[in-house]
Scaffold this motif. Structure first.
Motif, PDB file in Angstrom:
ATOM      1  N   SER A 197       0.833  -1.201   0.000  1.00 18.35           N
ATOM      2  CA  SER A 197       0.000   0.000   0.000  1.00 18.35           C
ATOM      3  C   SER A 197       0.870   1.256   0.000  1.00 18.35           C
ATOM      4  O   SER A 197       1.744   1.404   0.860  1.00 18.35           O
ATOM      5  CB  SER A 197      -0.905  -0.002   1.242  1.00 18.35           C
ATOM      6  OG  SER A 197      -1.397   1.283   1.518  1.00 18.35           O
ATOM      7  N   GLY A 198       0.628   2.125  -0.953  1.00 20.56           N
ATOM      8  CA  GLY A 198       1.322   3.404  -0.960  1.00 20.56           C
ATOM      9  C   GLY A 198       1.002   4.203   0.295  1.00 20.56           C
ATOM     10  O   GLY A 198       1.863   4.895   0.847  1.00 20.56           O
ATOM     11  N   VAL A 233       0.184  10.371   1.425  1.00 14.01           N
ATOM     12  CA  VAL A 233       0.279   9.556   0.220  1.00 14.01           C
ATOM     13  C   VAL A 233       0.394  10.436  -1.021  1.00 14.01           C
ATOM     14  O   VAL A 233       1.008  10.047  -2.021  1.00 14.01           O
ATOM     15  CB  VAL A 233      -0.921   8.579   0.126  1.00 14.01           C
ATOM     16  CG1 VAL A 233      -2.223   9.323  -0.194  1.00 14.01           C
ATOM     17  CG2 VAL A 233      -0.647   7.484  -0.892  1.00 14.01           C
ATOM     18  N   SER A 243       2.608   8.388 -10.144  1.00 14.65           N
ATOM     19  CA  SER A 243       1.489   7.451 -10.023  1.00 14.65           C
ATOM     20  C   SER A 243       1.912   6.255  -9.184  1.00 14.65           C
ATOM     21  O   SER A 243       3.106   5.998  -8.988  1.00 14.65           O
ATOM     22  CB  SER A 243       1.033   6.969 -11.401  1.00 14.65           C
ATOM     23  OG  SER A 243       1.997   6.089 -11.967  1.00 14.65           O
ATOM     24  N   TYR A 244       0.910   5.510  -8.733  1.00 12.55           N
ATOM     25  CA  TYR A 244       1.149   4.273  -7.989  1.00 12.55           C
ATOM     26  C   TYR A 244       1.926   3.290  -8.857  1.00 12.55           C
ATOM     27  O   TYR A 244       2.843   2.610  -8.384  1.00 12.55           O
ATOM     28  CB  TYR A 244      -0.197   3.680  -7.577  1.00 12.55           C
ATOM     29  CG  TYR A 244      -0.112   2.338  -6.884  1.00 12.55           C
ATOM     30  CD1 TYR A 244       0.182   2.259  -5.535  1.00 12.55           C
ATOM     31  CD2 TYR A 244      -0.346   1.157  -7.591  1.00 12.55           C
ATOM     32  CE1 TYR A 244       0.251   1.027  -4.883  1.00 12.55           C
ATOM     33  CE2 TYR A 244      -0.283  -0.079  -6.949  1.00 12.55           C
ATOM     34  CZ  TYR A 244       0.021  -0.136  -5.605  1.00 12.55           C
ATOM     35  OH  TYR A 244       0.096  -1.348  -4.973  1.00 12.55           O
ATOM     36  N   TYR A 255       2.928  10.327  -4.713  1.00 12.59           N
ATOM     37  CA  TYR A 255       2.529  10.446  -6.115  1.00 12.59           C
ATOM     38  C   TYR A 255       3.027  11.751  -6.731  1.00 12.59           C
ATOM     39  O   TYR A 255       3.200  11.840  -7.948  1.00 12.59           O
ATOM     40  CB  TYR A 255       1.021  10.273  -6.236  1.00 12.59           C
ATOM     41  CG  TYR A 255       0.578   8.934  -5.661  1.00 12.59           C
ATOM     42  CD1 TYR A 255       1.374   7.798  -5.831  1.00 12.59           C
ATOM     43  CD2 TYR A 255      -0.570   8.811  -4.911  1.00 12.59           C
ATOM     44  CE1 TYR A 255       1.019   6.575  -5.290  1.00 12.59           C
ATOM     45  CE2 TYR A 255      -0.938   7.583  -4.365  1.00 12.59           C
ATOM     46  CZ  TYR A 255      -0.134   6.464  -4.557  1.00 12.59           C
ATOM     47  OH  TYR A 255      -0.488   5.261  -4.020  1.00 12.59           O
TER      48      TYR A 255
END
Length: 199
Positions: free
Chosen positions: A33-34, A45, A54-55, A49
């Motif tokens: 999980s970011g 979080v 991006s994830y 990003y």
């Protein structure tokens, strides 16, 4: 509260990658999980990003670090010079995967969206691993067959990967196979011999 002013962008990128790689090794791709990475480093979080875009790019960058560690592991395996460099490559593949199963599987579990493209710099850094295999294959092929080394190397990697996956997920154990690395090495050497390699 986030610590937005505590680190430069470069420091923050390194911090995110370090903690992200640790988390991925601990929990695997499915539970990564970011948000958890951000929590562990004390940032939001959104900061992750903002740095990586991006994830998917964050995961691709973490996985690229694994590729680099894997390449270094192969080079160390080859440096031991047991007289059989092909067997050393196969053993290096299996031993890295066995020692780092979550990181190894995450490389294959993470898929970019259909329209996603891995940044070129990451593709280049990942390519070092395949370059090692190509180098070793090319070294034992006859001169007139060396242009086939890249394609042959990719096929051999796929062969070893299949054996390694079956070993790690328990499929070979269910089939009564007790030495998957030896089996993979034999298949690789058969393919190399068919291509005219001198081993």
């Amino acid at each position: 509260m986030g610590r937005r002013s505590d680190h430069s962008r470069a420091e923050l990128e390194a911090l995110i990658l370090d903690e992200g790689h640790k988390l991925l090794a601990e929990v695997g791709f499915a539970r990564f999980s970011g948000r958890e990475v951000a929590k562990r480093i004390g940032y939001t979080v959104g900061t992750l990003y903002n740095i990586f875009g991006s994830y998917d790019v964050l995961l691709a960058t973490i996985n690229t670090r694994t590729f680099e560690q894997w390449a270094a592991h192969l080079e160390r395996q080859l440096a031991q010079d047991n007289g059989d460099r092909i067997a050393s490559l196969v053993e290096g593949y299996f031993s890295f995967a066995t020692q780092h199963p979550n990181l190894w599987m995450a490389i294959y579990d993470h898929r970019l969206p259909a329209d996603g493209v891995i940044p070129e710099i990451l593709a280049e850094r990942r390519g070092v691993l395949t370059d090692i295999v190509v180098r070793e294959v090319e070294a034992i092929l006859p001169a007139d067959a060396r242009e086939k080394a890249p394609r042959l190397a990719r096929s051999l990697v796929a062969t070893v990967h299949g054996h390694c996956t079956f070993a790690l997920n328990g499929s070979f154990a269910l089939l009564g196979e007790t030495d998957p690395p030896e089996m993979a090495t034999a298949r690789v050497k058969e393919s190399l011999a068919a291509a005219g390699a001198h081993m």
